[in-house]
Structures are given as C-alpha cells and as structure tokens.
Motif scaffolding. Sequence first.
Motif, mmCIF file in Angstrom:
data_model
loop_
_atom_site.group_PDB
_atom_site.id
_atom_site.type_symbol
_atom_site.label_atom_id
_atom_site.label_comp_id
_atom_site.label_asym_id
_atom_site.label_seq_id
_atom_site.Cartn_x
_atom_site.Cartn_y
_atom_site.Cartn_z
ATOM 1 N N ARG A 161 -82.645 -38.793 83.688
ATOM 2 C CA ARG A 161 -83.026 -39.947 84.486
ATOM 3 C C ARG A 161 -82.009 -40.104 85.612
ATOM 4 N NH1 ARG A 161 -85.694 -38.614 80.003
ATOM 5 N NH2 ARG A 161 -87.347 -40.091 79.501
ATOM 6 N N ARG A 162 -82.490 -40.236 86.834
ATOM 7 C CA ARG A 162 -81.587 -40.289 87.982
ATOM 8 C C ARG A 162 -81.645 -41.652 88.665
ATOM 9 N NH1 ARG A 162 -79.364 -35.478 89.174
ATOM 10 N NH2 ARG A 162 -80.298 -33.657 88.134
ATOM 11 N N ARG A 189 -79.688 -44.178 91.928
ATOM 12 C CA ARG A 189 -78.891 -44.208 93.151
ATOM 13 C C ARG A 189 -77.879 -45.341 93.051
ATOM 14 N NH1 ARG A 189 -79.321 -46.835 98.296
ATOM 15 N NH2 ARG A 189 -81.201 -47.936 97.577
#
Length: 216
Positions: free
Chosen positions: A195-196, A198
């Motif tokens: 899971r990415r 920002r």
Amino acid sequence: MRPRVTLKLATSLDGRIATASGESQWITGEAARAEGHRLRATHDAVLVGIGTALADDPLLTVREPGLEDRQPVRVVMDSRQRLDPDSKLARSAGESPVIVLTIQLPAPALVRAGVEVIQIHTGRDGRVSLRHALTTLRDRGLISLLVEGGGEVAGSFLRADAVDRIEWFRAPILLGAEGRPGIGSLAIDELGQARRFRRLAAEPCGDDLWERYERL
C-alpha cells in the motif's frame, strides 16, 4: 459508500505500540496526545478493536480544553461481544454514543448499559465484515472515521484498502522485534503489492515526530 477513514498511529521509531508484555502508556508525549484529542474532535467517529478496549479500558472521548463539546461516536469492533458492561465505554454510553459491531445477536447486558449493538455480516475470517461495518456506519450519517487501533485493526483496514489518510506520531524510542507492532499482517509477498501513500508533512510534536500521509 463508506466513511473517509484516517488511521492514527502512536508508535516507537520502529513501529511498535507496546512492549512484549503489553505496556504502552505512554509511548508518545503530551503534545502528541493533545493532537490526538484534536483529531478525535474533527471526526464523526473513533474506532478501536476489542483487544485495545480490553487492554486499555479507554474512554475515547475528547478531553482537550475547549473541545469537550466535539465528542465523536465511539465504535468497537467486537465480533464476540467481549466488551465488559462495566467498562468505561459502556458506563459512559449515556453521555456519548457507543456502538459495538458484532456478528452475534445483541447482548442484553450491553443494551441495558445504553450501548448500541449492531449485528454485522460475518467476513471470510469469521469476524465482523469490514466492508459491511463501514457501510453501516456511513448509513448512520458518520462521514469521517478515526481508527486508533490496535495493530490487528490497523492491518485489517489497510488490507481492505480502506485507509485514506495516516496520522503517525513517532516517539524517539526503540522497542525491538519483541514489541507489539502498530500494524498487523498485510499479507504482502511482493513490493508491488505494498500500500503506497504520499507524505503531506513531517514536523516535530514535542519530542515526537508527527507525519501525515494520504493514499495515492
């Protein structure tokens, strides 16, 4: 449709929320705890798992001066209805709403205490279906949800790709591999499955570091 979900973590530098014995109060400092109360005040509901409810007996209320009138609905993921009717949550249900999400028929003792017990569909793991739980909360008008733990609940929300923001308070201590992780299993075998998020900001918060992230 589901609520907008913020995952709040308060951990050591290495992502632990407690020692191996379960000691966790307090990993982060007063400034981080004050910001945590402000986060509660800006969300419609705050959610924990039954493990956290049993271990910490929390109130989950806003106790920051000037924000006492901004109380969120308090939610416990409790598949087997293990919440004690004499817990702080149940005993304060008449002052601020408490919802228990379970797979069982409502327990009379919790209902008598003023807790709203909602029977949720059973998920594949034999516990509360997270998707149905979130839909149910949204249907009750709860648009924003603050998830406070523990690690198993955090992992379940991340596995379901149901986290929109992360508010991470990281204390300058190390607890090691034997400490209890802030995030449970994510069932990831390859980096491409990760899971990415920002990063939006990173700033001091007392002696701790406050990091903010949003999903990509």
